[in-house]
Design an enzyme around this catalytic site. Structure first.
Site, PDB file in Angstrom:
ATOM      1  N   LYS A 195      42.395  54.266 106.178  1.00 25.59           N
ATOM      2  CA  LYS A 195      42.916  55.081 105.009  1.00 25.59           C
ATOM      3  C   LYS A 195      42.172  56.218 104.647  1.00 25.59           C
ATOM      4  O   LYS A 195      40.990  56.145 104.255  1.00 25.59           O
ATOM      5  CB  LYS A 195      43.261  54.038 103.847  1.00 25.59           C
ATOM      6  CG  LYS A 195      43.787  54.724 102.675  1.00 25.59           C
ATOM      7  CD  LYS A 195      44.089  53.621 101.376  1.00 25.59           C
ATOM      8  CE  LYS A 195      44.808  54.327 100.086  1.00 25.59           C
ATOM      9  NZ  LYS A 195      44.989  53.407  99.188  1.00 25.59           N
ATOM     10  N   LYS A 248      46.894  55.432 107.570  1.00 28.02           N
ATOM     11  CA  LYS A 248      47.533  56.117 106.643  1.00 28.02           C
ATOM     12  C   LYS A 248      46.616  57.266 106.199  1.00 28.02           C
ATOM     13  O   LYS A 248      45.484  57.206 106.005  1.00 28.02           O
ATOM     14  CB  LYS A 248      47.355  55.296 105.145  1.00 28.02           C
ATOM     15  CG  LYS A 248      48.063  55.946 104.014  1.00 28.02           C
ATOM     16  CD  LYS A 248      47.852  54.945 102.825  1.00 28.02           C
ATOM     17  CE  LYS A 248      48.582  55.595 101.560  1.00 28.02           C
ATOM     18  NZ  LYS A 248      48.503  54.573 100.170  1.00 28.02           N
TER      19      LYS A 248
END
Length: 326
Positions: A195, A248
């Site tokens: 992330k 992400k």
């Protein structure tokens, strides 16, 4: 003139020809649909920075899930927006919190839907960070117990998958231990293991009311300039017990998706994040792009890069378009 060359165009001559040699395919079951649930009744709050996305109260939840199910989407991820916040995000791990109640309601009415619980504190803390804060510093280790408590409460509510998104070191190990100790050893962990600290998250923070009240999240989310760090993060999460890995954002990180897919034999999820969604919606509303064509091309690019599932706000539209093709 005697020329020797390969005629690649032979396999592109008709729609049917292109179809039978197509390498990458999309299916409705590839999509994970995000939902935002809020307290109260008769609430459908439009997220202005994300056209088509709403915060909904639980009395509208069944209708929303029926639509998702009818479209052939097999999984949803639940984000909650509580009425009350405090410094430790206690509503995140309350057995009757908004996320827990939503999970229970979905599983009671749609038992075949796979319900994923986003496991973080940022929507529930009054400071908007993903962990306990002391003197302006986000504390790693004291946060782990709260994350484990949150995961266990979500599993008790009926969550099929726990998806921790906080990026604290050791978060997968703490959650896996907490779930196992509570008797949920069969509940898998879908880790937001890769992330990045991205500028593409802005609209989500409008939807989840999770904007940090001070500073940023760069001390715990990854630097967008780093590539090898993603492999280190992925490896440690898998060693700690993760069953899925999320990358992400998606579009600016397709190279990372391919790296992770090439190095680890677990299901990979792309999170097609809010900023990516909002840009296309804005361009489409202005008539600058063909929304259907560009969304489906994006989805294919993620599958081609190696993902098994796509967490996307486009899920319902994309599933409808797939139905139209058949």
């Amino acid at each position: 003139m005697d020329l020797q060359f390969t005629r690649h165009r032979r396999l592109r001559t008709t729609s049917s020809m292109r179809s039978i040699v197509r390498e990458t395919h999309l299916h409705a079951e590839d999509f994970i649909y995000p939902i935002f649930v809020v307290e109260g009744e008769k609430k459908r709050n439009e997220v202005k920075s994300m056209p088509g996305v709403e915060q909904i109260s639980l009395d509208y939840l069944n209708a929303e899930m029926q639509e998702v199910s009818d479209l052939g989407i097999k999984s949803v991820i639940v984000f909650g927006v509580p009425d009350e916040k405090d410094e430790v995000g206690s509503q995140a791990y309350h057995d009757h919190g908004i996320v827990q109640r939503a999970i229970t309601q979905i599983k009671e009415n749609f038992p075949d839907l796979v319900v994923i619980a986003d496991t973080c504190l940022c929507q529930f803390t009054d400071h908007g960070h993903c962990g306990i804060v002391k003197e302006g510093k986000i504390l790693n280790d004291p946060t782990l117990d709260l994350l484990a408590r949150t995961a266990v409460s979500q599993a008790k509510a009926g969550a099929d998958i726990i998806a921790p998104s906080n990026m604290m070191d050791g978060f997968v190990a703490a959650i896996r231990h907490g779930l196992d100790e509570a008797g949920f050893e069969d509940v898998p962990v879908m880790s937001y293991g890769i992330k990045y600290s991205s500028a593409f998250y802005g609209p989500f923070r409008d939807a989840a009311h999770s904007t940090p009240q001070f500073g940023d999240r760069k001390t715990y989310q990854m630097d967008p300039a780093n590539r090898m760090e993603a492999l280190r993060e992925a490896e440690s999460d898998l060693l700690e017990g993760a069953d899925f890995l999320i990358v992400k954002p998606a579009l600016s990180y397709l190279d990372i998706i391919r790296d992770v897919k090439n190095n680890f034999n677990v299901p990979i999820v792309a999170y097609n994040v809010s900023g990516e969604y909002a840009m296309i919606k804005a361009a489409a509303q202005n008539g600058w792009v063909d929304e259907k064509a560009i969304v489906m091309e994006m989805m294919i690019s993620m599958k081609r890069a190696g993902v098994d599932m796509i967490l996307t706000y486009h899920a319902k539209d994309a599933a409808r378009w797939l139905k139209e093709q058949h």
